[in-house]
Design a protein around this motif. Structure first.
Motif, PDB file in Angstrom:
ATOM      1  N   MET A   1       0.770  -0.965  -0.089  1.00 30.23           N
ATOM      2  CA  MET A   1      -0.100  -0.114   0.065  1.00 30.23           C
ATOM      3  C   MET A   1       0.803   1.235   0.079  1.00 30.23           C
ATOM      4  O   MET A   1       1.595   1.474   0.893  1.00 30.23           O
ATOM      5  CB  MET A   1      -0.803   0.098   1.253  1.00 30.23           C
ATOM      6  N   LYS A   2       0.927   1.872  -1.218  1.00 29.53           N
ATOM      7  CA  LYS A   2       1.919   3.295  -1.338  1.00 29.53           C
ATOM      8  C   LYS A   2       0.968   4.541  -1.103  1.00 29.53           C
ATOM      9  O   LYS A   2       1.574   5.554  -0.944  1.00 29.53           O
ATOM     10  CB  LYS A   2       2.457   3.339  -2.590  1.00 29.53           C
ATOM     11  N   LYS A   3      -0.280   4.461  -0.835  1.00 29.36           N
ATOM     12  CA  LYS A   3      -1.104   5.436  -0.545  1.00 29.36           C
ATOM     13  C   LYS A   3      -0.834   6.263   0.870  1.00 29.36           C
ATOM     14  O   LYS A   3      -0.950   5.422   1.760  1.00 29.36           O
ATOM     15  CB  LYS A   3      -2.527   5.570  -0.755  1.00 29.36           C
ATOM     16  N   ALA A   4      -0.639   7.548   1.109  1.00 26.77           N
ATOM     17  CA  ALA A   4      -0.343   7.865   2.438  1.00 26.77           C
ATOM     18  C   ALA A   4      -1.701   8.309   3.077  1.00 26.77           C
ATOM     19  O   ALA A   4      -2.623   9.260   2.565  1.00 26.77           O
ATOM     20  CB  ALA A   4       0.438   9.462   1.881  1.00 26.77           C
ATOM     21  N   LEU A   5      -1.747   7.674   4.053  1.00 21.07           N
ATOM     22  CA  LEU A   5      -3.288   7.740   4.744  1.00 21.07           C
ATOM     23  C   LEU A   5      -3.358   8.992   5.627  1.00 21.07           C
ATOM     24  O   LEU A   5      -4.290   9.755   5.929  1.00 21.07           O
ATOM     25  CB  LEU A   5      -3.528   6.477   5.632  1.00 21.07           C
ATOM     26  N   PHE A   6      -2.051   9.293   6.134  1.00 14.84           N
ATOM     27  CA  PHE A   6      -2.018  10.294   6.877  1.00 14.84           C
ATOM     28  C   PHE A   6      -0.758  11.209   6.572  1.00 14.84           C
ATOM     29  O   PHE A   6       0.425  10.993   6.844  1.00 14.84           O
ATOM     30  CB  PHE A   6      -1.442   9.943   8.486  1.00 14.84           C
ATOM     31  N   PRO A   7      -0.951  12.290   5.787  1.00 15.45           N
ATOM     32  CA  PRO A   7      -0.144  12.978   4.953  1.00 15.45           C
ATOM     33  C   PRO A   7       0.729  13.869   6.076  1.00 15.45           C
ATOM     34  O   PRO A   7       0.458  14.122   7.205  1.00 15.45           O
ATOM     35  CB  PRO A   7      -0.857  13.951   4.252  1.00 15.45           C
ATOM     36  N   ILE A   8       2.054  13.910   5.843  1.00 14.75           N
ATOM     37  CA  ILE A   8       2.907  14.686   6.680  1.00 14.75           C
ATOM     38  C   ILE A   8       2.567  16.091   6.805  1.00 14.75           C
ATOM     39  O   ILE A   8       2.453  16.793   5.487  1.00 14.75           O
ATOM     40  CB  ILE A   8       4.380  14.614   6.601  1.00 14.75           C
ATOM     41  N   THR A   9       2.351  16.742   8.029  1.00 17.63           N
ATOM     42  CA  THR A   9       2.213  18.441   7.861  1.00 17.63           C
ATOM     43  C   THR A   9       3.484  19.009   8.395  1.00 17.63           C
ATOM     44  O   THR A   9       4.315  18.605   8.989  1.00 17.63           O
ATOM     45  CB  THR A   9       0.892  18.577   8.422  1.00 17.63           C
ATOM     46  N   THR A  10       3.248  20.211   8.453  1.00 22.17           N
ATOM     47  CA  THR A  10       4.340  21.195   8.619  1.00 22.17           C
ATOM     48  C   THR A  10       3.780  22.170   9.723  1.00 22.17           C
ATOM     49  O   THR A  10       2.507  22.316   9.977  1.00 22.17           O
ATOM     50  CB  THR A  10       5.131  21.855   7.355  1.00 22.17           C
ATOM     51  N   ASN A  11       4.857  22.865  10.196  1.00 20.96           N
ATOM     52  CA  ASN A  11       4.477  24.008  11.349  1.00 20.96           C
ATOM     53  C   ASN A  11       3.414  23.485  12.527  1.00 20.96           C
ATOM     54  O   ASN A  11       2.712  23.887  13.128  1.00 20.96           O
ATOM     55  CB  ASN A  11       3.787  25.065  10.609  1.00 20.96           C
ATOM     56  N   ASN A  12       3.867  22.129  13.162  1.00 28.64           N
ATOM     57  CA  ASN A  12       3.083  21.497  14.216  1.00 28.64           C
ATOM     58  C   ASN A  12       4.042  21.689  15.402  1.00 28.64           C
ATOM     59  O   ASN A  12       5.143  22.134  15.481  1.00 28.64           O
ATOM     60  CB  ASN A  12       2.968  20.071  13.859  1.00 28.64           C
ATOM     61  N   HIS A  13       3.233  21.799  16.504  1.00 29.90           N
ATOM     62  CA  HIS A  13       4.033  21.885  17.862  1.00 29.90           C
ATOM     63  C   HIS A  13       3.148  21.086  18.880  1.00 29.90           C
ATOM     64  O   HIS A  13       2.108  21.020  18.899  1.00 29.90           O
ATOM     65  CB  HIS A  13       3.848  23.507  18.156  1.00 29.90           C
ATOM     66  N   VAL A  14       4.412  20.489  19.512  1.00 26.19           N
ATOM     67  CA  VAL A  14       3.653  19.445  20.713  1.00 26.19           C
ATOM     68  C   VAL A  14       4.296  19.987  22.061  1.00 26.19           C
ATOM     69  O   VAL A  14       5.493  20.115  22.108  1.00 26.19           O
ATOM     70  CB  VAL A  14       4.137  18.163  20.247  1.00 26.19           C
ATOM     71  N   GLU A  15       3.544  19.823  22.964  1.00 28.21           N
ATOM     72  CA  GLU A  15       4.070  20.299  24.422  1.00 28.21           C
ATOM     73  C   GLU A  15       3.330  19.228  25.303  1.00 28.21           C
ATOM     74  O   GLU A  15       2.216  18.855  25.089  1.00 28.21           O
ATOM     75  CB  GLU A  15       3.707  21.514  24.911  1.00 28.21           C
ATOM     76  N   PHE A  16       4.166  18.696  26.232  1.00 23.14           N
ATOM     77  CA  PHE A  16       3.596  17.622  27.368  1.00 23.14           C
ATOM     78  C   PHE A  16       3.349  18.351  28.393  1.00 23.14           C
ATOM     79  O   PHE A  16       4.363  18.919  28.957  1.00 23.14           O
ATOM     80  CB  PHE A  16       4.568  16.527  27.287  1.00 23.14           C
ATOM     81  N   TYR A  17       2.342  18.258  29.060  1.00 27.99           N
ATOM     82  CA  TYR A  17       2.057  18.736  30.506  1.00 27.99           C
ATOM     83  C   TYR A  17       1.522  17.299  31.285  1.00 27.99           C
ATOM     84  O   TYR A  17       0.925  16.874  30.950  1.00 27.99           O
ATOM     85  CB  TYR A  17       1.168  19.635  30.759  1.00 27.99           C
ATOM     86  N   GLN A  18       1.909  17.511  32.590  1.00 28.66           N
ATOM     87  CA  GLN A  18       1.261  16.895  33.604  1.00 28.66           C
ATOM     88  C   GLN A  18       0.232  17.579  34.185  1.00 28.66           C
ATOM     89  O   GLN A  18       0.173  18.685  34.181  1.00 28.66           O
ATOM     90  CB  GLN A  18       2.441  16.202  34.669  1.00 28.66           C
TER      91      GLN A  18
END
Length: 90
Positions: free
Chosen positions: A1-18
């Motif tokens: 399967m070569k179709k991209a199910l979840f395309p890569i995006t840019t300008n994302n930001h992730v922060e983890f908090y408890q």
């Protein structure tokens, strides 16, 4: 399967908090600043001091035209009443 199910995006930001005051402030601000959609999945959701704030902000976001999807676990969130659930559906 070569179709991209979840395309890569840019300008994302992730922060983890408890949990803690900083976490809840940031969480509510994320809901307030949403422009397109909110997808919230959680095991425990209760309409307590924090849960009622989250519920109100989610409702306000929907009123702004933000698509809001909430998925809760029926065991972990068993204290939600039918009235609480209906507020999310309106």
């Amino acid at each position: 399967m070569k179709k991209a199910l979840f395309p890569i995006t840019t300008n994302n930001h992730v922060e983890f908090y408890q949990e803690g005051e900083h976490y809840y402030d940031k969480f509510l601000n994320c809901i307030r600043s949403a422009k397109k959609s909110i997808h919230l999945q959680t095991y425990i959701f209760e309409i307590d001091q924090i849960g009622s704030k989250v519920q109100n902000e989610l409702i306000n976001a929907a009123k702004r035209g933000v698509e809001v999807c909430v998925l809760v676990d029926s065991i972990g969130s068993r204290n939600l009443t039918l009235k609480d659930e209906q507020l999310f559906q309106d």
